[in-house]
Design a protein around this motif. Structure first.
Motif, short mmCIF file in Angstrom:
data_model
loop_
_atom_site.label_atom_id
_atom_site.label_comp_id
_atom_site.label_asym_id
_atom_site.label_seq_id
_atom_site.Cartn_x
_atom_site.Cartn_y
_atom_site.Cartn_z
N LEU A 94 0.83 -1.21 0.00
CA LEU A 94 0.00 0.00 0.00
C LEU A 94 0.86 1.25 0.00
O LEU A 94 0.51 2.25 -0.63
N GLU A 95 2.00 1.17 0.73
CA GLU A 95 2.90 2.32 0.74
C GLU A 95 3.38 2.61 -0.68
O GLU A 95 3.36 3.75 -1.14
N LYS A 96 3.80 1.52 -1.35
CA LYS A 96 4.24 1.68 -2.74
C LYS A 96 3.12 2.22 -3.61
O LYS A 96 3.32 3.09 -4.46
N TYR A 97 1.92 1.68 -3.38
CA TYR A 97 0.78 2.08 -4.20
C TYR A 97 0.48 3.55 -4.07
O TYR A 97 0.31 4.26 -5.05
N HIS A 98 0.45 4.04 -2.81
CA HIS A 98 0.05 5.43 -2.60
C HIS A 98 1.11 6.41 -3.02
O HIS A 98 0.84 7.58 -3.24
N ASN A 103 -0.28 6.10 -13.52
CA ASN A 103 -0.28 5.02 -14.51
C ASN A 103 0.27 3.71 -13.95
O ASN A 103 -0.04 2.64 -14.45
N GLU A 104 1.10 3.81 -12.89
CA GLU A 104 1.66 2.56 -12.37
C GLU A 104 0.80 1.91 -11.31
O GLU A 104 1.09 0.81 -10.87
N LYS A 105 -0.27 2.62 -10.90
CA LYS A 105 -1.03 2.09 -9.76
C LYS A 105 -1.67 0.75 -10.06
O LYS A 105 -1.81 -0.09 -9.18
N ASP A 106 -2.06 0.52 -11.32
CA ASP A 106 -2.73 -0.75 -11.62
C ASP A 106 -1.81 -1.94 -11.52
O ASP A 106 -2.25 -3.06 -11.30
N THR A 107 -0.52 -1.70 -11.73
CA THR A 107 0.41 -2.84 -11.74
C THR A 107 0.74 -3.34 -10.35
O THR A 107 1.22 -4.45 -10.19
N ILE A 108 0.49 -2.50 -9.33
CA ILE A 108 0.89 -2.91 -7.98
C ILE A 108 -0.22 -3.73 -7.35
O ILE A 108 -1.35 -3.29 -7.23
N GLU A 109 0.13 -4.94 -6.93
CA GLU A 109 -0.84 -5.84 -6.32
C GLU A 109 -0.82 -5.63 -4.81
O GLU A 109 0.23 -5.73 -4.19
N CYS A 110 -1.99 -5.34 -4.22
CA CYS A 110 -2.00 -5.04 -2.78
C CYS A 110 -2.60 -6.15 -1.93
O CYS A 110 -2.45 -6.14 -0.73
N ASN A 111 -3.29 -7.09 -2.54
CA ASN A 111 -3.98 -8.10 -1.74
C ASN A 111 -2.98 -9.12 -1.23
O ASN A 111 -2.38 -9.84 -2.03
N PRO A 112 -2.79 -9.23 0.09
CA PRO A 112 -1.75 -10.14 0.60
C PRO A 112 -2.03 -11.60 0.28
O PRO A 112 -1.10 -12.40 0.13
N TYR A 113 -3.31 -11.98 0.16
CA TYR A 113 -3.63 -13.38 -0.14
C TYR A 113 -3.20 -13.74 -1.55
O TYR A 113 -2.62 -14.80 -1.79
#
Lengths: 213, 412
Positions: A94-98, A103-113
């Motif tokens: 989430l830190e990376k995401y925010h 444009n890069e936000k979609d590539t970052i996966e945040c769901n830990p599962y």
């Protein structure tokens, strides 16, 4: 009295815990499933394990991993470590995401599962080695692995890596989350170990005919 | 802006990007909404004092959002309407564990620093009565004990947050530090602080001098003084420290505690005193204690009496909705089941008492494992053994629910 770890009579069936399987209307079920349901009404059913849960949030892989992390029966500790690991992964992502641009936000996966499952899948070896003795000498023979064995090896490697190759003061959730994120990106020591195993199997192809199963 | 990006309208209602000029206008209609503090200001106003969980959240979400709640609004209304020529009023924020007392205090501290007050923020008084590695005998008074490390850390943080006041306020007396060094009359307070930081041995005395000067000069009206103490029950409790001959130390034998107690007396005017009770860091107090009577003890209660008590309850349904919407918008609720109607309803239907500050942690724990009341009831699997519906003991995670028959699970 039939308890889970006593030897059940073979007529006892496994319990079905998931709520969704009971919500399906009769028409949807195929023939075998209908027969299975008929059978359940007459046969006795084994007691469910205490770790088996009907919750929407329970995951059999996570439970298995937690059990493997557990030492001397301390499930409380193992489960806390697991949930802290998942939280750590989520926080890092989430830190990376925010901080990332739009444009890069979609590539970052945040769901830990999702990350956990993908990381385990990336760590699973395709082919394994087994020691076979012929004429006094032991050869490492490449051998196909069952799904269970692959999953077990992936989890075992992850846990041993995290236990051994860390600084004395680093906490397990911290190290585990780091390893899982690296495995998710196909890098890191566990992936390397898998590749080493694959190379050994490739090198020992000549002995593949020793396998008789 | 973030409100524009929110994928539910809910978040747009609940988060408020209002700049802090509007903070003074927070009223009841803003209750439940979250306001933003710019990160630069956060490090300037709060070098210390924010709860650990909140700091982690600030790092994760890359923004600091504080929820406006009734207790804080009440306190702010009192502060706005108070008469500063009268003696300072004492406010004690109390409540059960994890309900948001420290966050309320931080909200008030932030408001006051925006209004230009001088804020004397002691982040946790419990740190001064336990786990102290060095105890020196005080040079000023033979009976008392100095704590150089704690005092110097606090002075550093105080200097970071109140630079301009230290330049303006002048000392009124000559102070001798040991045999050779002294601070003349009329020098800015900055020198006192720097003396304390440079000579760590006299740091506690520097703190004492600072408190004394501020107390004497606050009635003049050139600045307003806010004394914000978190965990004030530490000052009147017991301490775990021991002297060299292994005899226990009373808190009043510590210079820092002694001077702070004098500051908390209501014999000065021109400001306010806002304090928080805290059971979590406290020593020798049962975990179920949360009222002022229990935590302060007789001595503390008599010392602080009369005070204005401000109870802080758990989240109301409106605040819960707001918090839930905020977490959804910031993508904290990642599990697909946790986001839907089922997961949220499950949390509400269970009649859980939601504990505010541990909310994120509990949500995660809930996300990993809980069973909904509805699940358990509508679920007719003969083999899953359910405990009796009303005999459920409280979960180890601290959530109290009267309705939840969880399946027996090893970890809860």
């Amino acid at each position: 009295m039939p308890v889970r770890w006593s030897r059940y009579n073979p007529s006892y069936l496994e319990p079905e815990v998931k709520k969704e399987s009971y919500e399906r209307p009769l028409e949807e079920l195929s023939e075998e499933e209908r027969e299975q349901m008929e059978l359940k009404t007459v046969r006795p059913i084994k007691a469910a394990l205490p770790t088996l849960s009907s919750s929407v949030f329970s995951d059999p892989m996570i439970s298995k991993f937690t059990n493997m992390m557990m030492k001397s029966g301390n499930k409380v500790l193992a489960r806390n470590l697991m949930s802290q690991t998942l939280e750590n992964i989520k926080r890092k992502q989430l830190e990376k995401y925010h901080k990332a641009p739009e444009n890069e936000k979609d590539t970052i996966e945040c769901n830990p599962y999702v990350i956990f499952h993908q990381a385990l899948k990336n760590c699973q070896p395709i082919i394994g080695l087994s020691s076979i003795t012929r004429g006094g000498k032991t050869y490492q023979v490449p051998v196909p692995l069952t799904d269970n064995r692959k999953r077990f090896l992936a989890m075992k490697w992850l846990i041993t890596e995290c236990r051994e190759n860390k600084h004395r003061r680093t906490m397990m959730p911290e190290k585990l989350s780091q390893e899982l994120l690296q495995a998710f990106n196909n890098e890191g020591p566990v992936i390397k170990r898998k590749h080493v195993l694959h190379k050994m199997a490739e090198a020992n192809r000549a002995y593949a005919h020793f396998r008789w199963w | 802006t973030q409100t524009a990006k929110s994928h539910t309208g809910r978040a747009a209602e609940h988060s408020d990007n209002s700049h802090l000029a509007l903070q003074a206008k927070h009223t009841e209609q803003h209750e439940g909404r979250l306001y933003n503090i710019p990160l630069e200001e956060l490090s300037a106003v709060f070098p210390h004092g924010l709860p650990h969980r909140f700091q982690q959240q600030v790092l994760t979400f890359n923004e600091a959002r504080v929820m406006v709640r009734k207790p804080a609004l009440e306190l702010l209304a009192y502060l706005k309407g108070s008469n500063f020529s009268h003696p300072a009023v004492r406010y004690v924020i109390y409540g059960e564990r994890g309900t948001g007392k420290t966050m309320t205090l931080c909200h008030v501290v932030h408001y006051c620093s925006r209004q230009g007050w001088l804020v004397l923020h002691i982040p946790d008084a419990h740190l001064w009565v336990k786990n102290c590695k060095e105890l020196l005998q005080s040079s000023y008074n033979k009976d008392r004990l100095d704590q150089p490390l704690q005092a110097s850390v606090w002075l550093k943080n105080f200097k970071a947050s109140n630079e301009r006041f230290l330049q303006e306020i002048k000392t009124q007396k000559k102070y001798m530090w040991g045999k050779r060094e002294c601070t003349e009359e009329g020098r800015p307070l900055r020198e006192v602080v720097e003396q304390g930081l440079a000579r760590v041995r006299s740091a506690s005395d520097a703190v004492g001098v600072l408190l004394r000067e501020l107390k004497q000069q606050s009635h003049r009206g050139s600045f307003r003084l806010l004394v914000a103490v978190d965990g004030v029950n530490a000052l009147w409790g017991r301490s775990t420290l021991r002297k060299e001959d292994k005899s226990p130390v009373c808190p009043e034998e510590l210079t820092l505690v002694h001077n702070l107690r004098k500051m908390l007396m209501n014999d000065w005017s021109g400001g306010a005193i806002v304090t928080t009770l805290s059971q979590t860091g406290s020593l020798f107090k049962p975990s179920s204690a949360y009222t002022p009577q229990e935590l302060l003890g007789k001595e503390g209660f008599d010392a602080l009496d009369p005070f204005v008590p401000i109870p802080v309850p758990n989240y109301s349904p409106k605040e819960f909705e707001s918090c839930y919407g905020y977490y959804l918008e910031r993508r904290w609720l990642q599990h697909e089941k946790g986001q839907g109607w089922g997961g949220k309803r499950g949390m509400r239907v269970l009649g859980l008492e939601l504990v505010s500050s541990k909310w994120a942690k509990k949500l995660d724990k809930l996300n990993t494992d809980f069973c909904t009341h509805r699940d358990a009831q509508s679920f007719a699997v003969p083999s899953v053994s359910l405990q009796g519906p009303r005999t459920f003991p409280p979960c180890a995670s601290g959530l109290i629910s009267s309705v939840c028959p969880c399946t027996p699970r090893v970890s809860t």
